[in-house]
Design an enzyme around this catalytic site. Structure first.
Site, PDB file in Angstrom:
ATOM      1  N   GLU A  70       0.842  -1.191   0.000  1.00 28.00           N
ATOM      2  CA  GLU A  70       0.000   0.000   0.000  1.00 28.00           C
ATOM      3  C   GLU A  70       0.882   1.246   0.000  1.00 28.00           C
ATOM      4  O   GLU A  70       1.093   1.902   1.025  1.00 28.00           O
ATOM      5  CB  GLU A  70      -0.971  -0.074   1.186  1.00 28.00           C
ATOM      6  CG  GLU A  70      -1.876  -1.297   1.023  1.00 28.00           C
ATOM      7  CD  GLU A  70      -2.971  -1.431   2.069  1.00 28.00           C
ATOM      8  OE1 GLU A  70      -2.999  -0.661   3.032  1.00 28.00           O
ATOM      9  OE2 GLU A  70      -3.814  -2.336   1.915  1.00 28.00           O
TER      10      GLU A  70
ATOM     11  N   HIS B 203     -18.096  -9.935   5.583  1.00 28.49           N
ATOM     12  CA  HIS B 203     -16.766  -9.372   5.836  1.00 28.49           C
ATOM     13  C   HIS B 203     -16.043 -10.195   6.890  1.00 28.49           C
ATOM     14  O   HIS B 203     -16.583 -10.431   7.968  1.00 28.49           O
ATOM     15  CB  HIS B 203     -16.871  -7.913   6.310  1.00 28.49           C
ATOM     16  CG  HIS B 203     -15.527  -7.270   6.469  1.00 28.49           C
ATOM     17  ND1 HIS B 203     -15.168  -6.560   7.587  1.00 28.49           N
ATOM     18  CD2 HIS B 203     -14.455  -7.254   5.655  1.00 28.49           C
ATOM     19  CE1 HIS B 203     -13.921  -6.128   7.436  1.00 28.49           C
ATOM     20  NE2 HIS B 203     -13.464  -6.528   6.283  1.00 28.49           N
ATOM     21  N   HIS B 204     -14.843 -10.649   6.549  1.00 27.75           N
ATOM     22  CA  HIS B 204     -13.980 -11.377   7.487  1.00 27.75           C
ATOM     23  C   HIS B 204     -12.663 -10.632   7.618  1.00 27.75           C
ATOM     24  O   HIS B 204     -11.748 -10.844   6.819  1.00 27.75           O
ATOM     25  CB  HIS B 204     -13.673 -12.783   6.956  1.00 27.75           C
ATOM     26  CG  HIS B 204     -14.848 -13.710   6.957  1.00 27.75           C
ATOM     27  ND1 HIS B 204     -14.842 -14.892   6.232  1.00 27.75           N
ATOM     28  CD2 HIS B 204     -16.032 -13.650   7.583  1.00 27.75           C
ATOM     29  CE1 HIS B 204     -16.009 -15.516   6.425  1.00 27.75           C
ATOM     30  NE2 HIS B 204     -16.748 -14.784   7.229  1.00 27.75           N
ATOM     31  N   GLU B 205     -12.546  -9.741   8.571  1.00 26.44           N
ATOM     32  CA  GLU B 205     -11.246  -9.130   8.855  1.00 26.44           C
ATOM     33  C   GLU B 205     -10.512 -10.092   9.783  1.00 26.44           C
ATOM     34  O   GLU B 205     -10.942 -10.314  10.914  1.00 26.44           O
ATOM     35  CB  GLU B 205     -11.429  -7.760   9.509  1.00 26.44           C
ATOM     36  CG  GLU B 205     -10.129  -7.117   9.991  1.00 26.44           C
ATOM     37  CD  GLU B 205      -9.072  -6.991   8.901  1.00 26.44           C
ATOM     38  OE1 GLU B 205      -9.288  -6.222   7.970  1.00 26.44           O
ATOM     39  OE2 GLU B 205      -8.026  -7.697   8.989  1.00 26.44           O
TER      40      GLU B 205
ATOM     41  N   HIS C  73      -8.296  -8.424   0.955  1.00 29.63           N
ATOM     42  CA  HIS C  73      -7.509  -7.194   1.105  1.00 29.63           C
ATOM     43  C   HIS C  73      -6.238  -7.503   1.903  1.00 29.63           C
ATOM     44  O   HIS C  73      -6.243  -8.373   2.782  1.00 29.63           O
ATOM     45  CB  HIS C  73      -8.324  -6.128   1.837  1.00 29.63           C
ATOM     46  CG  HIS C  73      -9.273  -5.402   0.932  1.00 29.63           C
ATOM     47  ND1 HIS C  73      -9.459  -4.033   1.000  1.00 29.63           N
ATOM     48  CD2 HIS C  73     -10.058  -5.836  -0.073  1.00 29.63           C
ATOM     49  CE1 HIS C  73     -10.349  -3.672   0.091  1.00 29.63           C
ATOM     50  NE2 HIS C  73     -10.737  -4.747  -0.578  1.00 29.63           N
ATOM     51  N   GLU C  74      -5.188  -6.768   1.604  1.00 31.15           N
ATOM     52  CA  GLU C  74      -3.868  -6.929   2.248  1.00 31.15           C
ATOM     53  C   GLU C  74      -3.241  -8.298   1.978  1.00 31.15           C
ATOM     54  O   GLU C  74      -2.178  -8.611   2.528  1.00 31.15           O
ATOM     55  CB  GLU C  74      -3.903  -6.678   3.776  1.00 31.15           C
ATOM     56  CG  GLU C  74      -4.246  -5.265   4.166  1.00 31.15           C
ATOM     57  CD  GLU C  74      -5.745  -5.053   4.275  1.00 31.15           C
ATOM     58  OE1 GLU C  74      -6.463  -6.018   4.601  1.00 31.15           O
ATOM     59  OE2 GLU C  74      -6.204  -3.936   4.002  1.00 31.15           O
TER      60      GLU C  74
ATOM     61  N   GLU D 204      -7.315  -6.441  -3.030  1.00 34.10           N
ATOM     62  CA  GLU D 204      -6.861  -5.050  -2.895  1.00 34.10           C
ATOM     63  C   GLU D 204      -5.377  -5.064  -3.249  1.00 34.10           C
ATOM     64  O   GLU D 204      -5.002  -4.852  -4.379  1.00 34.10           O
ATOM     65  CB  GLU D 204      -7.111  -4.555  -1.486  1.00 34.10           C
ATOM     66  CG  GLU D 204      -6.675  -3.123  -1.293  1.00 34.10           C
ATOM     67  CD  GLU D 204      -6.663  -2.730   0.163  1.00 34.10           C
ATOM     68  OE1 GLU D 204      -7.049  -1.607   0.457  1.00 34.10           O
ATOM     69  OE2 GLU D 204      -6.242  -3.535   1.011  1.00 34.10           O
TER      70      GLU D 204
ATOM     71  N   GLU E  54      -9.192   3.852   0.083  1.00 32.40           N
ATOM     72  CA  GLU E  54      -9.203   4.093   1.531  1.00 32.40           C
ATOM     73  C   GLU E  54      -8.068   5.015   1.977  1.00 32.40           C
ATOM     74  O   GLU E  54      -8.128   5.572   3.070  1.00 32.40           O
ATOM     75  CB  GLU E  54      -9.096   2.761   2.280  1.00 32.40           C
ATOM     76  CG  GLU E  54      -7.775   2.066   2.063  1.00 32.40           C
ATOM     77  CD  GLU E  54      -7.685   0.709   2.779  1.00 32.40           C
ATOM     78  OE1 GLU E  54      -8.718   0.115   3.054  1.00 32.40           O
ATOM     79  OE2 GLU E  54      -6.559   0.281   3.048  1.00 32.40           O
TER      80      GLU E  54
HETATM   81  C1  NOJ Z   1      -8.377  -2.584   5.397  1.00 29.78           C
HETATM   82  C2  NOJ Z   1      -9.206  -2.772   4.190  1.00 29.78           C
HETATM   83  O1  NOJ Z   1      -8.497  -2.465   3.030  1.00 29.78           O
HETATM   84  C3  NOJ Z   1     -10.441  -1.941   4.338  1.00 29.78           C
HETATM   85  O2  NOJ Z   1     -11.199  -1.976   3.148  1.00 29.78           O
HETATM   86  C4  NOJ Z   1     -11.218  -2.427   5.519  1.00 29.78           C
HETATM   87  O3  NOJ Z   1     -12.329  -1.612   5.704  1.00 29.78           O
HETATM   88  C5  NOJ Z   1     -10.372  -2.397   6.784  1.00 29.78           C
HETATM   89  N1  NOJ Z   1      -9.120  -3.032   6.551  1.00 29.78           N
HETATM   90  C6  NOJ Z   1     -11.059  -3.084   7.941  1.00 29.78           C
HETATM   91  O4  NOJ Z   1     -11.174  -4.436   7.663  1.00 29.78           O
HETATM   92 CA    CA Z   2      -6.056  -2.087   2.824  1.00 27.01          CA
END
Ligand code: NOJ
Ligand code: CA
Length: 789
Positions: free
Chosen positions: A190, A447-449, A517-518, A536, A542
């Site tokens: 990023e 969503h799975h963070e 993402h990431e 991503e 963001e």
């Molecule tokens: C980073 C992600 O790129 C973003 O889209 C997300 O909202 C946040 N992490 C929280 O998970």
């Molecule tokens: Ca990100």
């Protein structure tokens, strides 16, 4: 004759066991490119030319190994096999419906004969060591990879389980090329891109980290990531990347600025290894794309072609997704992911629903009695508001973040048990909201963070995917923010790359599409696993005001070479100061955001802003509604990395309404929904059904520019001659500018004041003979939709 030569060659190799010298070449189908493998005193090398001129000068190949002699010397050439291949294949989702995969191949078999090297079991080794190098040469580039067979010619390979300390592959450039690069990093991509000469990378290293992501883990002041786009002073576009990275670490590049030599720099695992191999196996493809024009680099399918065909028998459940989200609220600071401010520390029950659980012998956080903070975005009323808006405007889906417990201390805490991916906050009624959405023809996106705890995500994954199946979710956005757990792994080491792949494969079993993402930047795996609909893995929207002008005209040359990006465009209110006091101005106009829907390929495309930010500009929002996201044909009209891109695309009809049809098949789903893009393409005023309707001939054109205002003439000669079309042209207004007044990016025309909201919409009758003149403001763009009458 060839056979005699080969026999002669094999005989020669038998007599020349040490210090052998040989060279073998392969040409591209059009004859312009030539890749040569050279064995120099037993050491493997390669070089690449185009039209007889060197593109990659003599470059070393091979590996340093643990416990064993290197795979870099004492080789003899055993065999050369040549073949060619020509096919047209059809991606499930893509930039075009038909992809040509045409190459000439050369497979080199090398052997370190018994006794020529030191092995793991030194004196007792009785088997030769075999390494093969497979070259595939296309008209637009080279791919090569190392292969390690289990047996060769009926004899077992001495290499069984082995560990790489280094990959020695070099890419020797022929001059001080211009490059668009981000710094090498084991944990984040990023970053803004830096445009510089290769010789300037070292001196620009600190600056290249400004505004970047976190955590970052560098390895060298001249380390850069791939895909690395370069341009020679002769105007050749060279791109180094990799394809099909599976069960292997990610490749970065480290530059020797004195000789313009890049060497592969693999992301190590926690023990420092750079590849744990077990024969039979192979590395990913190392790729060198070579094009005469920047637009050809956008047209190249080199990376996809080097991936395996689709691994799934049934792809009927995979579809494009145009979506909105309860997301920008949290990113902008308007609302929060967390539900309460009561808890500085959250401990989750490892057996949700079992209040007696004593596995961790701990007190578990009780959200049922927590005081809501009043800022939680994913609450029932707000989610319904978004569902209503998304359904009213013909979207396919809605993402909701912050729906599950644990967000109070998720970030930067290096927690293992950070989320359970199952338990909603008290104000998020998961069954009811899904039902509400389905009845309106919308799917919710899960969503799975993971908070980078891959251990925890794998612990819950099966249950989490089952929950999704139970309620009719068919897409998940996953995330890997923070320090990877297990500790000391980086985001792109072999074990963690394997985790991302595991998640894709397991998701496919559940008919779930994934947008990670990431995670590691893609290398074309979406050909094999088309449920990888997004990623991503680069600086996306963001980052707001931190994104430099021109960023989005570099990404299609770099990050997007490996696969689509969930860039999350569509921000109509770029002045974030209007949302929160600390907000700053983003560098783009509304028309720039419209242009991204065409210049940026993604079958998963977001309209990222709030409904209330679209309401004042519904006439411009119409383009986001009308535009498709999966394509039959793409034409790259104008492009220069960092400056501008102009692209035209024709929608793929077969997938246009697939998402809506899928909702209709759910037990509680609304039947007969026609997405807004399908309504546009079919020219339907009062949508009832698509049966017996005929799609019109439709094209979309998008343009984006950096801080420099530009004008382009776009010939519509791709339209069908003899047909008449209606064009809707969305252009920056005369007084538009997306460049904030205090921006460090100067423009020649200082008369522009920040005014991202100014645009004009004109309609025009056009034919294949029409030429449109389209102007873009600083940080601006344009969009055009064209439909047959
Ligand atoms: C980073 C992600 O790129 C973003 O889209 C997300 O909202 C946040 N992490 C929280 O998970
Ligand atoms: Ca990100």
């Amino acid at each position: 004759m060839k056979k005699i030569l080969l026999t002669l060659l094999l005989l020669t190799t038998a007599f020349c066991a040490k210090g052998q010298t040989a060279h073998e070449s392969v040409k591209s189908p059009d004859g312009r490119m030539e890749a040569t493998f050279l064995l120099l005193d037993g050491c493997p090398h390669y070089q690449l030319t185009r039209d007889g001129k060197p593109v990659v000068a003599l470059s070393q190949m091979g590996f340093l190994l643990e416990w064993r002699d290197d795979l870099a010397h004492a080789f003899v050439l055993k065999e050369v096999q040549r073949s060619n291949f020509d096919e047209v294949w059809h991606p499930v989702l893509g930039e075009e419906a038909n992809i040509s995969n045409h190459y000439n191949e050369m497979l080199i078999t090398l052997e370190q004969p018994v006794g020529s090297i030191e092995s793991m079991d030194h004196s007792t080794e009785t088997r030769p060591t075999v390494m093969q190098i497979r070259f595939r040469l296309y008209d637009d580039g080279l791919g090569f990879r190392y292969e390690f067979p289990m047996r060769y010619n009926g004899i077992d390979n001495a290499l069984v389980c082995f560990w790489f300390k280094e990959e020695l592959t070099q890419f020797v450039m022929t001059g001080d090329h211009t490059a668009w690069w981000i710094p090498g990093d084991y944990d984040t991509q990023e970053y803004n891109y830096t445009e510089s000469r290769l010789s300037q990378i070292d001196s620009l290293w600190e600056k290249s980290h400004e505004h970047g992501g976190w955590p970052w883990t560098d390895f060298s002041r001249t380390g850069v990531q791939t895909a690395l786009q370069m341009r020679t002073d002769d105007g050749l576009y060279i791109n180094i990347h990799e394809a099909a990275t599976l069960d292997y670490p990610t490749m970065h590049l480290n530059l020797d600025p004195k000789t313009f030599t890049f060497r592969a720099w693999l992301c190590p695992d926690a023990a420092g290894y750079k590849g744990r191999m077990q024969a039979p196996c192979h590395t990913p493809w190392r790729t060198i794309m070579v094009c005469d024009k920047a637009t050809d680099a956008l047209r190249s399918r080199l990376i996809l072609n080097l991936n395996d065909p689709c691994a799934l028998d049934d792809v009927s459940w995979i579809h494009p997704v145009k979506y909105m989200g309860v997301w920008w609220e949290m990113i902008s600071g308007k609302s929060t992911w967390n539900y309460t401010n009561d808890f500085p520390s959250v401990k989750l029950n490892p057996e949700p629903g079992n209040s007696q659980s004593s596995i961790l012998n701990s007190q578990f956080t009780d959200f049922a009695h927590a005081k809501p903070n009043g800022t939680h975005g994913a609450n029932n009323a707000n989610v319904r508001r978004y569902i209503d808006f998304a359904a009213r405007h013909g979207f396919d889906a809605l993402l909701i973040e912050g729906w599950n417990i644990g967000w109070e201390d998720w970030y930067g805490k290096q927690k293992d048990f950070v989320f359970d991916f199952l338990t909603p906050y008290p104000d998020f009624d998961l069954p009811a909201l899904n039902k509400y959405a389905h009845e309106k023809g919308i799917r919710l996106i899960m969503h799975h963070e993971s908070s980078a705890s891959t251990v925890n995500y794998e612990r819950w994954m099966e249950k989490a995917y089952n929950l999704m199946n139970q309620y009719g979710y068919d897409a998940v956005k996953s995330g890997y923010v923070g320090t990877i757990i297990p500790f000391a792994e980086g985001h792109y080491s072999q074990p963690i790359n394997n985790h991302y792949h595991y998640a894709i494969v397991e998701a496919a079993k559940h008919h779930i599409m994934v947008n990670a993402h990431e995670a590691v930047r893609p290398t074309g795996l979406c050909r094999t696993w088309p449920n990888m609909i997004g990623n991503e893995s680069a600086m996306g929207t963001e980052f707001r005001e931190r994104i430099h002008p021109g960023h989005t005209s570099i990404l299609p040359f770099t990050r997007l070479q490996g696969g689509p990006m969930d860039y999350t465009p569509g921000i109509f209110e770029p002045d974030m100061g209007k949302i929160v006091p600390w907000g700053q101005k983003m560098s783009h106009t509304i028309c720039n955001q419209l242009g991204l829907y065409v210049t940026f390929y993604s079958p998963l495309q977001m309209a990222a802003d709030f409904p209330e930010h679209y309401e004042p500009y519904m006439d411009a929002f119409q383009f986001i509604k009308d535009v498709a996201v999966d394509w039959d044909t793409s034409i790259y009209l104008y492009a220069e990395p960092g400056d501008y891109i102009v692209t035209a695309r024709k929608p793929k009809i077969s997938s246009l309404n697939k998402a809506a049809d899928g909702v209709g098949n759910l037990p509680d789903g609304k039947k007969g929904v026609i997405s807004s893009a399908a309504q546009y393409v079919y020219g339907l005023k009062d949508p009832t059904s698509l049966t017996n309707q005929t799609p019109r001939d439709v094209w979309y054109i998008g343009g984006i520019t950096d801080e420099t205002p530009r004008e382009f003439s776009v010939k519509l000669d791709f339209l069908t001659p003899g047909k008449t079309y209606d064009a809707i042209i969305y252009c920056d207004g005369k007084d538009a500018s997306g460049l904030p007044d205090n921006s460090q990016f100067s423009i020649l025309n200082s008369q522009f004041k920040y005014n991202p909201y100014s645009y004009t919409i004109t309609t025009k009758k056009v034919t294949s003979k029409t030429t449109l003149k389209l102007k873009m403001a600083p940080c601006g763009g344009f969009a055009v939709s064209i439909r047959e009458r």
